[in-house]
Scaffold this motif. Structure first.
Motif, PDB file in Angstrom:
ATOM      1  N   ALA A 123      23.618  32.330  35.659  1.00 34.81           N
ATOM      2  CA  ALA A 123      24.230  31.746  37.056  1.00 34.81           C
ATOM      3  C   ALA A 123      23.174  31.376  38.020  1.00 34.81           C
ATOM      4  CB  ALA A 123      24.641  32.995  37.784  1.00 34.81           C
ATOM      5  N   MET A 147      26.708  31.370  41.321  1.00 37.42           N
ATOM      6  CA  MET A 147      27.076  32.620  42.101  1.00 37.42           C
ATOM      7  C   MET A 147      26.314  32.457  43.680  1.00 37.42           C
ATOM      8  SD  MET A 147      27.082  35.677  39.479  1.00 37.42           S
ATOM      9  CE  MET A 147      27.657  36.900  40.574  1.00 37.42           C
ATOM     10  N   LEU A 161      31.688  31.814  44.094  1.00 35.69           N
ATOM     11  CA  LEU A 161      31.737  31.463  42.590  1.00 35.69           C
ATOM     12  C   LEU A 161      32.098  29.804  42.328  1.00 35.69           C
ATOM     13  CD1 LEU A 161      33.319  34.870  41.249  1.00 35.69           C
ATOM     14  CD2 LEU A 161      30.649  34.190  41.570  1.00 35.69           C
ATOM     15  N   LEU A 172      33.809  33.503  34.045  1.00 41.37           N
ATOM     16  CA  LEU A 172      34.245  33.610  35.683  1.00 41.37           C
ATOM     17  C   LEU A 172      34.994  35.074  35.844  1.00 41.37           C
ATOM     18  CD1 LEU A 172      34.819  32.205  38.160  1.00 41.37           C
ATOM     19  CD2 LEU A 172      36.992  31.570  37.225  1.00 41.37           C
ATOM     20  N   ALA A 175      32.053  37.556  36.399  1.00 38.92           N
ATOM     21  CA  ALA A 175      31.503  37.319  37.606  1.00 38.92           C
ATOM     22  C   ALA A 175      32.261  37.831  38.763  1.00 38.92           C
ATOM     23  CB  ALA A 175      31.207  36.034  37.648  1.00 38.92           C
ATOM     24  N   THR A 179      31.070  40.587  41.217  1.00 37.65           N
ATOM     25  CA  THR A 179      31.055  40.527  42.666  1.00 37.65           C
ATOM     26  C   THR A 179      31.923  41.628  43.506  1.00 37.65           C
ATOM     27  OG1 THR A 179      31.234  38.313  42.335  1.00 37.65           O
ATOM     28  CG2 THR A 179      31.962  39.182  44.531  1.00 37.65           C
ATOM     29  N   ASP A 186      35.247  37.206  46.879  1.00 35.86           N
ATOM     30  CA  ASP A 186      34.794  36.106  46.485  1.00 35.86           C
ATOM     31  C   ASP A 186      35.688  35.059  46.880  1.00 35.86           C
ATOM     32  OD1 ASP A 186      37.168  35.507  44.455  1.00 35.86           O
ATOM     33  OD2 ASP A 186      37.013  37.746  44.578  1.00 35.86           O
ATOM     34  N   VAL A 188      36.590  31.506  44.949  1.00 38.82           N
ATOM     35  CA  VAL A 188      36.118  30.618  43.623  1.00 38.82           C
ATOM     36  C   VAL A 188      36.404  29.040  44.022  1.00 38.82           C
ATOM     37  CG1 VAL A 188      36.909  30.167  41.417  1.00 38.82           C
ATOM     38  CG2 VAL A 188      36.926  32.455  41.905  1.00 38.82           C
TER      39      VAL A 188
END
Length: 290
Positions: A123, A147, A161, A172, A175, A179, A186, A188
């Motif tokens: 990342a 990230m 993200l 994903l 991640a 998180t 998050d 995205v």
């Protein structure tokens, strides 16, 4: 009744490339969540400084009552190395957090990929550079994503993200779990210049700087208007001081090149950076910082 699902677990082993303010904050958060963290710096002195930043951050967290275990125990989970090539090969996650230099980031990410196993997620913490372009340096771009943590990392609730076209859905998903394991929220976004946060934040910040430049109002008045009128936690000029005027200028130049004239850096911003008035880290920006 259905069983309550277990909360997401943090990655067991994390590598962080770069131990500056952002890298140290990222390392601190993962270590506090239970991860074993290795920071790769350019030499032994920089590595020692990164560890000192984390120790200071853990002390501040303890003073605020935000630490679940003694700072010494968390710090014991942090180690340092003086080269990317010495990062743990079995790491679950490697986060690059070096300055916003695309060539530097690409070189270090490619070096890390040669060290780690096939299932390691890579990342970048870039706040504006193209995740797609950085992925081109990798042999397995599907394992890579952005990230984007926010400063100060331990106190910030958000991780942005950034999904590049080749980012695998499973990467994903991992991640997202990590998180949430950090206790953060998050958003995205698909890869585009400045993503969502930097693009919108910079647009507001640059207009505020133009208003100071044009004599519309003093920095305090502009910030109070946004803080009191729009419920922003702090105004755009104080935030610029916190982020760093040099960082804001670099992002503005990148977005100016990719998105056009609306992101052209104001002359006042260029002049302040040229004078070394970079914000809180130098003691002077739009405000004086004792």
């Amino acid at each position: 009744m259905s069983p309550i699902p277990a909360p997401p677990a943090p990655p067991a082993v994390v590598g962080v490339i770069g131990g500056g303010r952002m890298g140290a904050g990222i390392a601190q958060c993962f270590a506090a969540a239970g991860s074993s963290v290795t920071i790769a710096e350019s030499d032994a002195r920089a590595a020692a400084a990164a560890r000192e930043r984390i120790a200071a951050g853990l002390e501040r967290a303890a003073e605020r009552g935000g630490s679940a275990e003694p700072a010494a125990r968390v710090l014991a989970r942090v180690s340092t190395v003086d080269a990317v090539e010495h990062l743990p090969a079995h790491a679950d996650l490697i986060v690059e957090a070096v300055p916003e230099d695309a060539a530097l980031k690409a070189r270090l990410l490619a070096a890390a990929e040669r060290v780690v196993g096939a299932t390691t997620v890579l990342a970048t913490n870039t706040s504006s550079l193209s995740v797609t372009d950085l992925a081109a340096a990798l042999t397995r771009p599907g394992r890579f994503l952005g990230m984007h943590f926010f400063n100060p990392v331990p106190a910030s609730a958000l991780v942005e993200l950034v999904r590049a076209p080749d980012t695998a859905a499973g990467v994903l998903a991992r991640a997202l779990d990590w998180t949430h394991a950090l206790g953060k929220q998050d958003v995205v976004v698909n890869d585009s210049p400045g993503f969502a946060s930097s693009r919108l934040g910079l647009a507001l910040g640059l207009e505020a700087i133009r208003m100071v430049e044009e004599g519309v109002a003093a920095p305090e008045a502009i910030d109070d208007a946004m803080r009191l009128g729009y419920r922003h936690p702090m105004g755009p000029l104080r935030l610029t001081d916190l982020v760093g005027l040099d960082v804001r200028l670099a992002i503005a130049e990148h977005l100016h090149a990719t998105l056009g004239a609306r992101f052209a850096p104001p002359r006042l911003l260029r002049d302040k950076v040229a004078r070394g008035e970079l914000g809180r880290k130098t003691g002077q920006g739009f405000y004086a910082w004792p």
